[in-house]
Design an enzyme around this catalytic site. Structure first.
Site, mmCIF file in Angstrom:
data_model
loop_
_atom_site.group_PDB
_atom_site.id
_atom_site.type_symbol
_atom_site.label_atom_id
_atom_site.label_comp_id
_atom_site.label_asym_id
_atom_site.label_seq_id
_atom_site.Cartn_x
_atom_site.Cartn_y
_atom_site.Cartn_z
ATOM 1 N N ASP A 1 29.236 -18.885 -17.435
ATOM 2 C CA ASP A 1 27.806 -18.542 -17.439
ATOM 3 C C ASP A 1 27.255 -18.551 -16.022
ATOM 4 O O ASP A 1 27.415 -19.535 -15.291
ATOM 5 C CB ASP A 1 27.022 -19.575 -18.263
ATOM 6 C CG ASP A 1 25.528 -19.286 -18.195
ATOM 7 O OD1 ASP A 1 25.113 -18.240 -18.740
ATOM 8 O OD2 ASP A 1 24.783 -20.064 -17.564
ATOM 9 N N TYR B 1 21.013 -17.572 -9.520
ATOM 10 C CA TYR B 1 21.841 -18.671 -9.007
ATOM 11 C C TYR B 1 22.526 -18.325 -7.685
ATOM 12 O O TYR B 1 22.975 -19.214 -6.969
ATOM 13 C CB TYR B 1 22.966 -19.046 -9.999
ATOM 14 C CG TYR B 1 22.535 -19.540 -11.352
ATOM 15 C CD1 TYR B 1 21.260 -20.067 -11.577
ATOM 16 C CD2 TYR B 1 23.414 -19.497 -12.425
ATOM 17 C CE1 TYR B 1 20.877 -20.517 -12.827
ATOM 18 C CE2 TYR B 1 23.042 -19.949 -13.678
ATOM 19 C CZ TYR B 1 21.776 -20.445 -13.878
ATOM 20 O OH TYR B 1 21.423 -20.892 -15.130
HETATM 21 N N1 LIG Z 1 17.320 -22.171 -18.308
HETATM 22 C C1 LIG Z 1 18.580 -21.870 -18.092
HETATM 23 O O1 LIG Z 1 18.996 -20.783 -18.408
HETATM 24 C C2 LIG Z 1 19.514 -22.875 -17.500
HETATM 25 C C3 LIG Z 1 19.014 -24.026 -16.901
HETATM 26 C C4 LIG Z 1 19.928 -24.952 -16.422
HETATM 27 C C5 LIG Z 1 21.293 -24.740 -16.544
HETATM 28 N N2 LIG Z 1 21.744 -23.586 -17.111
HETATM 29 C C6 LIG Z 1 23.197 -23.301 -17.246
HETATM 30 O O2 LIG Z 1 23.781 -24.451 -17.829
HETATM 31 C C7 LIG Z 1 24.843 -24.891 -16.985
HETATM 32 C C8 LIG Z 1 25.042 -26.379 -17.170
HETATM 33 O O3 LIG Z 1 23.936 -27.086 -16.625
HETATM 34 P P1 LIG Z 1 24.157 -28.083 -15.431
HETATM 35 O O4 LIG Z 1 24.836 -27.318 -14.316
HETATM 36 O O5 LIG Z 1 22.906 -28.785 -15.123
HETATM 37 O O6 LIG Z 1 25.322 -28.978 -16.047
HETATM 38 P P2 LIG Z 1 25.688 -30.447 -16.379
HETATM 39 O O7 LIG Z 1 27.125 -30.327 -16.686
HETATM 40 O O8 LIG Z 1 24.775 -31.053 -17.391
HETATM 41 O O9 LIG Z 1 25.433 -31.282 -15.027
HETATM 42 C C9 LIG Z 1 26.007 -30.871 -13.844
HETATM 43 C C10 LIG Z 1 25.703 -31.897 -12.758
HETATM 44 O O10 LIG Z 1 26.485 -33.065 -12.982
HETATM 45 C C11 LIG Z 1 27.406 -33.264 -11.898
HETATM 46 N N3 LIG Z 1 28.693 -33.596 -12.495
HETATM 47 C C12 LIG Z 1 29.493 -32.789 -13.245
HETATM 48 N N4 LIG Z 1 30.599 -33.435 -13.603
HETATM 49 C C13 LIG Z 1 30.515 -34.679 -13.086
HETATM 50 C C14 LIG Z 1 31.372 -35.823 -13.128
HETATM 51 N N5 LIG Z 1 32.534 -35.797 -13.788
HETATM 52 N N6 LIG Z 1 30.961 -36.938 -12.485
HETATM 53 C C15 LIG Z 1 29.777 -36.982 -11.831
HETATM 54 N N7 LIG Z 1 28.934 -35.938 -11.750
HETATM 55 C C16 LIG Z 1 29.295 -34.797 -12.378
HETATM 56 C C17 LIG Z 1 27.475 -31.945 -11.169
HETATM 57 O O11 LIG Z 1 27.723 -32.153 -9.788
HETATM 58 P P3 LIG Z 1 29.190 -31.888 -9.126
HETATM 59 O O12 LIG Z 1 29.186 -30.514 -8.596
HETATM 60 O O13 LIG Z 1 29.253 -32.936 -8.051
HETATM 61 O O14 LIG Z 1 30.241 -32.104 -10.189
HETATM 62 C C18 LIG Z 1 26.072 -31.382 -11.388
HETATM 63 O O15 LIG Z 1 25.141 -31.880 -10.460
HETATM 64 C C19 LIG Z 1 24.401 -24.430 -15.589
HETATM 65 O O16 LIG Z 1 25.451 -24.476 -14.653
HETATM 66 C C20 LIG Z 1 23.901 -23.067 -15.910
HETATM 67 O O17 LIG Z 1 24.991 -22.169 -16.066
HETATM 68 C C21 LIG Z 1 20.871 -22.654 -17.592
#
Ligand SMILES: NC(=O)c1ccc[n+]([C@@H]2O[C@H](COP(=O)([O-])OP(=O)(O)OC[C@H]3O[C@@H](n4cnc5c(N)ncnc54)[C@H](OP(=O)(O)O)[C@@H]3O)[C@@H](O)[C@H]2O)c1
Length: 318
Positions: free
Chosen positions: A53, A58
């Protein structure tokens, strides 16, 4: 990795999907090189992820496009277009034109080096923006679908500002959308009551964002959120009980990490399909895939979480 059918799209997706946005944006959010971010996408596919996604805003579409070179047919590719003019508040009413959305989709296809998307979404829609989506932007998406530029259409909520899922409740009532993206995590599991029953009724595909975000990435940030919820009167947990809960969550995992517990909480939820993990770190990616493929948390722990957070629909965990 286990696969799941993404609702009425019939697409067979891995349970873990790679999110190329969020704070990390494949590491671009904290200075990773273009090549390192390309390597994260390639590693995800090598590890069995087939759902990716991204979104025009982004700035990661060209990274994904490069990583998918020669492998486009191996993935379900999802991207999104914003309906607010660039430089204006995403919370407002300064809308682009229907033609601008068409142009934005064309730009996404070019960035991604493909001639079709599997899912194209309207991005981060708030409740007061939903009617204009129906009147102005849905017809563009339907035309794009007829023209073969996207196989399915979706809509994503702006969870930080709409943590009770009001926009998605409207969207699911009129059944135009093949896929929705909803915030869902152990601190705000309200989609369980307001989103997933409707997606199951209409066989809509569900993408889960915010499984971890900031609050569940580190015990300290989780502790800070719990303190905030306590101060606001949303939970009644003494400092000792808050600490004890965090320790119980970490002890319940194989890696001893809160993040593992957070992803495992999401991936076993009835009606939830693809749990997105956003990362720029290949070690995190590997452990997150393990977590999303891991067993359900124990019933007693799930009951404890339900008793403490089951009623919460006011925070996102950002
Ligand atoms: N409105 C929308 O359409 C919308 C809004 C938000 C998100 N999204 C989509 O949803 C996806 C998921 O959301 P999200 O990116 O916020 O995902 P998430 O998986 O909930 O959180 C990701 C965050 O956690 C950290 N992280 C991941 N694995 C980790 C681990 N094992 N240990 C410690 N920290 C960890 C990541 O940093 P590191 O890089 O350091 O791992 C990042 O800062 C987005 O990437 C995007 O594609 C869509």
């Amino acid at each position: 990795m286990e696969h799941i059918v993404l609702g009425r799209t019939g697409l067979s997706s891995s349970r873990a999907g790679l999110g190329c946005g969020g704070h990390s944006r494949l590491g671009q959010g904290y200075g990773s090189s273009h090549k390192d971010s390309v390597d994260v996408v390639r590693a995800a596919i090598d590890m069995g992820i087939n759902f990716v996604d991204t979104a025009k805003v982004y700035g990661t579409e060209s990274i994904v496009g490069e990583a998918l070179s020669g492998r486009r047919d191996q993935v379900i590719l999802s991207s999104k277009g914003q309906i607010i003019k660039s430089g204006h508040s995403p919370l407002g009413r300064d809308y682009i034109s229907a033609e601008d959305l068409q142009a934005s989709l064309e730009a996404s296809l070019k960035n991604l080096k493909t001639d079709y998307l599997d899912i194209y979404h309207l991005h981060g829609i708030l409740p007061h923006q939903y009617d204009i989506c129906l009147d102005h932007f849905l017809p563009i998406l339907k035309d794009a679908q007829k023209a073969g530029k996207t196989r399915f259409i979706g809509i994503t909520e702006r969870f930080i500002h709409d943590p009770a899922h009001q926009m998605l409740q409207s969207a699911l009532a009129d059944n135009h959308w093949d896929v929705v993206m909803a915030g869902f995590n152990m601190i705000n599991p309200s989609a369980r009551n307001t989103v997933f029953p409707q997606t199951q009724k209409y066989d809509v595909g569900v993408l889960n964002m915010f499984a971890v975000r900031n609050a569940l990435g580190h015990p300290q940030s989780f502790q800070a959120l719990l303190e905030h919820l306590q101060t606001e009167g949303h939970i009644a947990l003494s400092m000792a009980h808050r600490q004890d809960l965090i320790e119980e969550l970490m002890d319940a995992t194989r890696s001893g990490s809160l993040t593992e517990a957070a992803y495992r909480f999401c991936c076993h939820e009835a009606g939830n399909h693809v749990v997105l993990t956003g990362t720029g770190n290949i070690d995190h990616l590997r452990s997150n895939i393990d977590a999303i493929s891991g067993p359900k948390l124990s019933e007693s722990l799930l009951e404890r979480l339900e008793n403490n957070f089951g009623h919460i629909s006011t925070v996102s965990g950002d």
